[in-house]
Motif scaffolding. Structure first.
Motif, PDB file in Angstrom:
ATOM      1  N   TRP A  76      -8.510  11.813 -46.451  1.00 36.23           N
ATOM      2  CA  TRP A  76      -8.411  12.428 -47.775  1.00 36.23           C
ATOM      3  C   TRP A  76      -7.073  13.134 -47.950  1.00 36.23           C
ATOM      4  CZ3 TRP A  76      -7.815  17.699 -48.380  1.00 36.23           C
ATOM      5  CH2 TRP A  76      -8.079  18.502 -47.269  1.00 36.23           C
ATOM      6  N   ARG A 100     -13.107  15.449 -51.899  1.00 39.18           N
ATOM      7  CA  ARG A 100     -12.617  15.161 -50.545  1.00 39.18           C
ATOM      8  C   ARG A 100     -13.467  14.082 -49.868  1.00 39.18           C
ATOM      9  NH1 ARG A 100     -11.391  20.824 -47.326  1.00 39.18           N
ATOM     10  NH2 ARG A 100      -9.787  21.692 -48.715  1.00 39.18           N
ATOM     11  N   GLN A 103     -12.577  10.723 -51.346  1.00 35.94           N
ATOM     12  CA  GLN A 103     -11.270  10.255 -50.897  1.00 35.94           C
ATOM     13  C   GLN A 103     -11.293   9.842 -49.423  1.00 35.94           C
ATOM     14  OE1 GLN A 103      -8.996  13.730 -52.128  1.00 35.94           O
ATOM     15  NE2 GLN A 103      -7.997  12.552 -53.749  1.00 35.94           N
ATOM     16  N   GLU A 104     -12.054  10.555 -48.611  1.00 41.77           N
ATOM     17  CA  GLU A 104     -12.160  10.178 -47.195  1.00 41.77           C
ATOM     18  C   GLU A 104     -12.832   8.817 -47.039  1.00 41.77           C
ATOM     19  OE1 GLU A 104     -11.763  10.337 -43.129  1.00 41.77           O
ATOM     20  OE2 GLU A 104     -10.926  11.746 -44.603  1.00 41.77           O
TER      21      GLU A 104
END
Length: 646
Positions: A76, A100, A103-104
């Motif tokens: 992320w 987050r 995105q990770e």
């Protein structure tokens, strides 16, 4: 001390809302976790779809951001440095920690695509004109491939490129031409968040409590639509009390919340060099693993006791092969019904019937795939446990295994086809993980030529003759190996395991360690002959008197004797028809019970996890045998005095 990371799966059966103390049942908890997983999956899928281009994948593969700094390891953080944000659906409120997680998850999917892209570029760059790779083509391909790529991955990507060339008439220019954007799984990676979204702690022996913020509606519009939930967890028994718990991953399976909980245990790293006793393993054709134990003497010789250790998973391999064929038939049926539906008008009875048939075939296909994955995982960990148990019982400090990156299967046999789909990579991971707990090192050895040359003579330069059986030396086969130089006659995989053991023990100064993965591998091949010696007897006498009574001899004690260099006929299988004559007395009666409730009734050497796996029993033997050992030797008997003098 180093950290050993493992993952245990738990089930969250209920939760407590911390704001009002309301207790939430299993169904409601699964719905709320599903809402969170849906939001995270939707945002992650949009990131992957927007950046599924060759230019963006190349930018991520370069590892450098727009400001010239290297991209961080965390996914992320790397995406935020590249400016790839997670778009939030209209009218929905999510915190920065939820972004987050999205995105990770997108970063992991894109980085896996970068890995596949590097493999594809190496294959396309070295693509032969006639479609058949020669030895020079293979060497050029190995130089361009990333480290650790197995031959099975190369074969799968080659078939994919060949199919694209047959359809489009050209080679693919990038991975995006060959594949669509990957599907993002419905899960929540809480490892990317901090205490503002989740926290976990122990609540007594074998218990833990997971605190996480969950939405109260499918589309939360404000922070008031989010609430803290406390999920009590029962840890599996294999998670030790001193293990440090990490942030888990949440997913939904059959209306139940599954918590994949990573935990870390401190272990002492095992040395990769300086070993005297080793266990060598060879990947078989119809058998999964064949091994032998070897000892390095003070004079630099490698000796073995001649025992053949075998983990025979032929029945399980055949079952996997049947499941794969059934999966292919279901996929063909699903695609056939989908193609027929495309040519019919929407809303018609015929289209609805075909759509229902396609959906039923797709659901059955998913169930078969899940069954194959479960069987592969169980088989891999069963073989890994058997390997580590054998190494501990034989006092081996290192396990040498053939390197999968240098292993290439040839031929068109059914056994080879089944073996090509085996879970060798999962078996290696299981062996490495379990061996690290036991303080045993695992080193990969180059596989080229291990089954071709004799392990007893010629320093690895005498070619073996492969026959179907020892009593059919004039026929070509693959099961049995006969040496024309020293008259060695043994199983092909057993001979290969002896050569693997010798290569590992003699090339310990060539062991290298990968800084990224921590795996050990041997770079140079050192050949040497292997000699067969006897093991010491268990009874020790001193001046003609026994120090202890002779133990009762059972049938399993015969395994410690030397295996002859030449056999006239193959040994009968353990489950086959016994030879004619009086039935032997069975001192060790095998318990027929199975299942977790009857594990305490089974002998330790019979716990393989499968009913149809034939494995060599685990017998504790000393590692001090052969020339130059320090074992106590019996004193010579004195002649009896009769009192008569000549």
């Amino acid at each position: 001390m180093s950290q050993l990371t493992a993952t245990a799966t738990c089930a969250a059966m209920s939760a407590t809302v911390e704001t009002d103390g309301q207790r939430v049942g299993e169904r409601v908890l699964a719905v709320r976790v599903g809402w969170l997983a849906g939001l995270v999956g939707q945002m992650a899928a949009q990131i992957v779809a927007e950046h599924w281009t060759g230019a963006d994948l190349a930018m991520l593969a370069a590892g450098v951001g727009p400001d010239g700094r290297a991209l961080p390891v965390k996914g992320w953080t790397a995406l935020r440095r590249l400016g790839w944000t997670a778009p939030v659906p209209d009218g929905v409120y999510v915190s920065d920690r939820v972004r987050r997680c999205a995105q990770e998850q997108a970063a992991r999917a894109l980085r896996l695509a970068v890995y596949r892209r590097e493999v594809l570029q190496a294959i396309v760059a070295t693509w032969p004109a006639d479609g058949t790779r020669a030895d020079t083509d293979w060497r050029a391909l190995r130089e361009l491939l990333p480290a650790g790529v197995t031959s099975a991955v190369v074969a799968d990507r080659t078939r994919q490129v060949r199919a694209y060339q047959h359809t489009e008439g050209r080679l693919p220019g990038d991975l995006t031409d060959l594949e669509n954007a990957p599907t993002v799984a419905a899960q929540v990676l809480l490892a990317a968040a901090d205490r503002q979204l989740t926290s976990i702690g122990r609540d007594g022996p074998g218990r833990a409590v997971l605190r996480v913020q969950l939405p109260l509606t499918a589309r939360p519009g404000s922070p008031a639509d989010w609430a803290w939930h406390a999920l009590p967890l029962t840890l599996p028994p294999h998670v030790p009390d001193h293990a440090r718990l990490c942030a888990p991953t949440l997913r939904i399976t059959a209306h139940r919340v599954r918590v994949d909980l990573p935990h870390r245990v401190p272990v002492a790293p095992a040395p990769a060099r300086g070993h005297r006793v080793a266990l060598g393993l060879d990947w078989g054709v119809n058998t999964l693993l064949t091994g032998t134990v070897g000892r390095l003497t003070d004079t630099g010789r490698v000796v073995t006791d001649g025992r053949m250790l075998r983990y025979d998973a032929t029945a399980i391999s055949a079952k996997l092969h049947r499941l794969r064929r059934h999966r292919e038939r279901l996929a063909a049926k699903r695609d056939h019904h989908t193609a027929l539906t495309a040519g019919l008008p929407d809303g018609g009875p015929r289209a609805g019937h075909l759509t229902a048939l396609a959906a039923r075939a797709a659901a059955e296909h998913e169930r078969v795939c899940a069954r194959i994955r479960h069987l592969n995982k169980t088989l891999a960990w069963s073989a890994g446990r058997w390997t580590v148990d054998q190494a501990q019982a034989l006092h081996a400090g290192v396990v040498y295994v053939e390197d999968l990156a240098t292993l290439q299967a040839h031929g068109r046999r059914k056994g080879n086809a089944r073996l090509s789909g085996q879970v060798r990579g999962q078996v290696i991971d299981a062996i490495v993980h379990l061996a690290a707990k036991a303080g045993i090192a695992v080193v990969t050895v180059p596989a080229r030529g291990t089954s071709r040359y004799c392990p007893r003579c010629g320093q690895g330069r005498t070619e073996l003759t492969h026959t179907p059986a020892p009593d059919r030396p004039g026929e070509r086969g693959w099961k049995w190996a006969i040496c024309p130089g020293c008259n060695l006659s043994t199983d092909r995989d057993h001979a290969a395991s002896m050569r693997i053991t010798a290569r590992g023990l003699l090339a310990q100064h060539h062991v290298r360690t990968d800084r990224t993965t921590g795996r050990h591998h041997i770079t140079n091949v050192v050949e040497g002959d292997v000699a067969t010696v006897r093991r010491p007897t268990t009874t020790v006498t001193t001046r003609g008197s026994k120090t202890r009574p002779t133990p009762k001899q059972h049938s399993v004690s015969r395994l410690s004797h030397r295996v002859p260099d030449r056999r006239t006929a193959p040994a009968p299988p353990s489950g086959g028809q016994r030879p004619a004559g009086q039935a032997p007395k069975n001192h060790h009666r095998t318990v027929a019970a199975s299942g977790p409730a009857h594990d305490h009734l089974k002998p330790q050497h019979l716990r393989t996890g499968f009913h149809h796996v034939r494995a060599t029993p685990v017998i504790t033997l000393t590692g001090d045998y052969g020339p130059g050992t320090t074992r106590p030797r019996p004193h010579p008997k004195r002649p009896k005095h009769t009192g008569k003098h000549r």
